[in-house]
Design an enzyme around this catalytic site. Structure first.
Site, short mmCIF file in Angstrom:
data_model
loop_
_atom_site.label_atom_id
_atom_site.label_comp_id
_atom_site.label_asym_id
_atom_site.label_seq_id
_atom_site.Cartn_x
_atom_site.Cartn_y
_atom_site.Cartn_z
N HIS A 152 0.70 -1.31 -0.08
CA HIS A 152 -0.03 -0.08 -0.02
C HIS A 152 0.84 1.11 -0.10
O HIS A 152 0.86 1.97 -0.78
CB HIS A 152 -0.98 0.04 1.29
CG HIS A 152 -1.63 0.99 1.51
ND1 HIS A 152 -3.14 1.08 1.10
CD2 HIS A 152 -1.49 2.54 1.86
CE1 HIS A 152 -3.66 2.36 1.41
NE2 HIS A 152 -2.65 3.21 1.96
N GLU A 153 1.86 1.47 0.87
CA GLU A 153 2.60 2.56 0.99
C GLU A 153 3.68 2.79 -0.27
O GLU A 153 3.61 3.84 -0.71
CB GLU A 153 3.45 2.37 2.26
CG GLU A 153 2.71 2.50 3.55
CD GLU A 153 1.68 3.62 3.84
OE1 GLU A 153 1.98 4.57 3.23
OE2 GLU A 153 0.88 3.37 4.43
N HIS A 156 1.36 4.23 -3.00
CA HIS A 156 1.45 5.78 -2.89
C HIS A 156 2.79 6.23 -3.45
O HIS A 156 2.72 7.20 -4.45
CB HIS A 156 1.36 6.16 -1.35
CG HIS A 156 -0.04 5.95 -0.61
ND1 HIS A 156 -1.03 6.57 -1.31
CD2 HIS A 156 -0.42 5.74 0.57
CE1 HIS A 156 -2.07 6.21 -0.49
NE2 HIS A 156 -1.55 5.85 0.59
N HIS A 162 -5.67 6.93 -2.61
CA HIS A 162 -6.59 6.04 -1.93
C HIS A 162 -7.70 5.92 -2.97
O HIS A 162 -8.20 6.90 -3.72
CB HIS A 162 -7.05 6.57 -0.62
CG HIS A 162 -6.08 6.47 0.56
ND1 HIS A 162 -5.84 7.54 1.24
CD2 HIS A 162 -5.04 5.50 0.63
CE1 HIS A 162 -4.75 7.14 1.89
NE2 HIS A 162 -4.54 5.80 1.68
N TYR A 211 -9.94 2.55 1.83
CA TYR A 211 -9.98 2.81 3.31
C TYR A 211 -10.98 1.44 3.72
O TYR A 211 -11.89 0.93 2.88
CB TYR A 211 -10.94 3.68 3.62
CG TYR A 211 -10.14 5.23 3.82
CD1 TYR A 211 -8.56 5.21 3.55
CD2 TYR A 211 -10.91 6.35 4.10
CE1 TYR A 211 -8.04 6.43 3.53
CE2 TYR A 211 -10.01 7.57 4.10
CZ TYR A 211 -8.79 7.48 3.90
OH TYR A 211 -8.22 8.98 3.88
#
Ligand SMILES: [Zn+2]
Length: 774
Positions: A152-153, A156, A162, A211
């Site tokens: 996930h990071e 980014h 997101h 999320y």
């Protein structure tokens, strides 16, 4: 490193599932405290106020839009010494998922202008895109050491926002504003098309970038409601990339292939993936959807799809003993030199029927190919498909060859294979197949009475271990799978180091999707920190099980000692467990690997190394931040020596899963949470292509390194390599310096070739040995 062979004694005792007598004395440490902490929960608990919970914004936000925010396809990185050891290992595993499923690769930083510095800050966060700022930080803080979080990071960092901030999100989710903590509403902003491009991919509830329903909630009710109710518990998954995550990433970066994926085949198409029947055998494999003696269905679709569901079958009910059928793959071209072949086998023939796996290798010396035997797979006929892993180490063009051999004795069926995957990855070391899983789910109580224990396994170092699975969760945390690792007493214990140092165990619940690129398996890793104390501080958690463990009993009555369990009661919710292909043919597979990651420790010389020495470096057994030298590169890779004449032949290493960490040399690392972004120094004092950055307002050299060599010293003036932990410091005489320069240049050239010419790496081979229990 293969110091001990796998002893036969305990492995003889293996059963599919070991039901052990209750042993309430076994202590357990829940790394999650019974809560499935998402990235945002972790950051919130730390009081961080990052943009959208985990995004570090640049001063000028708009600058990230456009082509220049992309990274090159091979991203330079540094694993800072502040990182926890388990996190370092998990980050490397996340990189492997990128290498398997995307065209993004990662390499240890060697002085490139822009690179990602992964460090243990407060929480889990990243910036979005390549900010072209030289050192760009990405934090993997406490409890962020999960592969989905790291993926996930890094998404980014690669340029992704997101999922629920897409401009079209209101068509798919409803944000319940009055359930959001006041002041946190901005985390639910959405962006117009100029800010975020969704690359013509549909809204994805399954994205690893979405999320969860509870993000930033002020009470217990969800803050995000999916407009299609079925997806309410789907959003927020942190298992792996979704299909659309991959589509978007591969579009943004124009990916057409990946580094480590080679082939997948479920035999659904009549062309059988380009596989061919050999002419030098006396039978053929047939593409079928059913065989009277079994299997009744293929493995891909389990018979659920009409007019589909095929597998390949070798009939052993006809023909004489020794008759063979050979099925060969199309040509394959390795890049890394090590492969894992996975497939499902169904034996409805005789226990003497065998499946042999060969490779046919093509070299300039043998342009027509030479067969090399790899592994014989035998076993009694069963009424289900069984997963097999076979490690290969092929460096030239090749085919995979499946040879069915009819054994003696009667057979009414034969051998069937399905769902083949071939990738240039490491095979798991052990496989735990748990059958009749629905029955277990329906009948196991929550809590300790519902635990099932894996068979005992041995690591290649000789440690014995066992995994316990809470089928219906712990008493405090029901409706979850809980999973814990314990060391157990074993045959080698007198010869091993205690407390057990830096073994990382990865426990994977396999998503049995037929295509490895679309599998979204769920995994957690636990690393044995030899300094970890028990709660009472009276002993070490990872000390000898016969010293700190409690007595347990195998089903055959043999007693043994089981050490404390470390793991999580929030491994996977039952809801997710029932999704995808975790349970297939009513069975689940847990893939286990225990590997030594002590090469990821930093070596920290307590005094400056003498100018010339060949003494063995002491491996420190404590990780942690502090004044840093270069992290010791992995053992087991080939050695770069300091003589130019031998360097050329020694720099091909097959292992790209390894990391080399370079770091500052003079007592300053980035402190966790340090918001200071180092600028480059006005004058570069660094030698050997080191890069000077400002850390805590002081100039620090970041020294280049490769997989098995690195520079260190205040000015990167000294070179180290991995010759059995020997650190070779060289004198600063001009003669040696010239030699060093030659070595550097030669090494750099050779490293460029490493993927193309990966040579057999002895440790890799050891680790590749698949030691399945059946
Ligand atoms: Zn995020």
């Amino acid at each position: 490193m293969g110091l001990f062979s796998v002893p036969g004694l305990l492995t003889c005792l293996l059963l599919q599932v070991v039901w052990s007598l209750p042993s309430p004395e076994t202590t357990e440490i829940d790394l999650d405290g019974g809560i499935d902490q998402d990235i945002f929960d972790i950051n919130e608990a730390l009081g961080l106020d990052l943009f959208e919970g985990d995004i570090k914004l640049p001063v000028d936000r708009n600058s990230i839009i456009g082509d220049n925010y992309r990274w090159p396809h091979v991203i330079p990185y540094v694993l800072e010494n502040s990182l926890e050891m388990n996190a370092k290992g998990v980050i490397l595993k996340a990189f492997e998922q990128y290498r398997l499923k995307t065209c993004i690769d990662f390499k240890p930083w060697e002085g490139e202008k822009n690179y990602i510095s992964v460090f243990k800050g407060s929480g889990c966060w990243s910036s979005v895109g390549n900010l072209q700022m030289g050192l760009q930080q990405l934090s993997i803080g406490a409890n962020c050491d999960r592969i989905g979080t790291v993926q996930h990071e890094f998404l980014h960092a690669l340029g992704f926002w997101h999922e629920q901030s897409r401009s079209d999100r209101d068509d798919y989710v409803t944000i319940v504003w009055d359930r959001i903590q006041s002041g946190k509403e901005h985390n639910f902003n959405k962006y117009d098309d100029n800010r975020s491009d969704f690359l013509n991919v549909p809204y994805d509830y399954n994205s690893v970038m979405h999320y969860s329903k509870t993000a930033f909630k002020n009470g217990t009710d969800p803050t995000i409601i999916t407009n299609i109710p079925d997806f309410i518990d789907v959003i927020g998954q942190r298992m792996d990339f979704s299909e659309y995550d991959l589509k978007k990433l591969n579009r943004l970066y124009n990916c057409t292939s990946s580094l480590s994926f080679m082939d997948t085949c479920s035999f659904e198409l009549e062309n059988i993936c380009g596989m061919i029947q050999s002419s030098d055998d006396n039978s053929d494999w047939q593409r079928l959807s059913q065989v009277p003696a079994g299997p009744n269905t293929d493995h891909t679709n389990m018979g659920e799809c009409k007019d589909s569901g095929y597998f390949m079958h070798f009939d052993t009910s006809a023909g004489g003993e020794g008759s063979t059928a050979v099925l060969e793959s199309r040509f394959l071209y390795p890049k890394r030199g090590f492969q894992c072949l996975q497939f499902y086998l169904y034996n409805s023939g005789n226990e003497n029927d065998r499946l042999n796996v060969w490779v046919r290798e093509y070299t300039s010396a043998n342009p027509n190919g030479t067969l090399r035997f790899i592994k014989e797979i035998e076993g009694s006929p069963e009424t289900y498909w069984q997963l097999h892993h076979v490690s290969l180490n092929v460096t030239s063009k090749f085919r995979v060859v499946f040879q069915g051999v009819r054994g003696s004795g009667l057979s009414s069926g034969g051998l069937s294979i399905d769902d083949i995957n071939l990738s240039e990855t490491q095979c798991p070391h052990h496989v735990w197949h748990i059958r009749n899983f629905t029955h277990l789910l329906n009948t196991s109580p929550a809590g300790k009475k519902g635990i099932i224990y894996s068979p005992p396994f041995y690591s290649s170092e000789g440690y014995a271990f066992q995994v316990s699975l809470y089928v219906n969760g712990t008493a405090d945390n029901p409706f979850n799978l809980g999973i814990y690792l314990s060391l157990i007493s074993g045959a080698n214990d007198d010869h091993l180091k205690w407390p057990c140092p830096w073994q990382q165990v990865t426990m994977i619940l396999l998503d049995q999707h037929p295509d490895i690129r679309q599998q979204m398996s769920n995994q957690r890793s636990v690393t044995t920190d030899p300094g970890r104390l028990s709660e009472s501080s009276s002993n070490y958690t990872w000390d000898r099980p016969d010293k700190v463990g409690s007595e347990a009993t195998f089903p055959n009555g043999t007693k043994y000692m089981r050490g404390p369990g470390v793991g999580t009661s929030a491994f996977l919710t039952h809801e997710r467990l029932r999704s995808r292909n975790f349970i297939k043919e009513d069975g689940v597979y847990i893939l286990l690997t225990m590997e030594d990651i002590s090469h990821l420790l930093s070596t920290q010389p307590s005094i400056p190394p003498p100018l010339v020495t060949t003494a063995s470096a002491t491996t420190t057994t404590k990780a942690g931040p502090g004044p840093t030298a270069a992290t010791r590169p992995p053992s087991g890779t080939e050695i770069t020596t300091t003589t130019a004449s031998t360097t050329t032949a020694s720099t091909t290493t097959a292992s790209t899963t390894t990391a080399t960490t370079t770091a500052s040399t003079t007592g300053t690392t980035n402190q966790p949470g340090d918001p200071e972004v180092p600028a480059f120094c006005p004058d570069n004092p660094c030698e050997n292509d080191g890069v000077c950055v400002m850390v805590n307002r002081a100039p620090v050299c970041r020294c280049p390194a490769g997989d098995n060599w690195w520079y260190m010293g205040e000015k990167c003036e000294r070179k180290g390599s991995t010759h059995e932990n020997t650190v070779i410091a060289v004198s600063s005489t001009i003669t040696v310096f010239v030699v060093m320069l030659i070595v550097t240049i030669t090494t750099a050239v050779c490293l460029k070739k490493k993927y193309k010419q990966g040579k057999e790496n002895k440790e890799s081979v050891t680790l590749e040995e698949t030691k399945t229990s059946f």
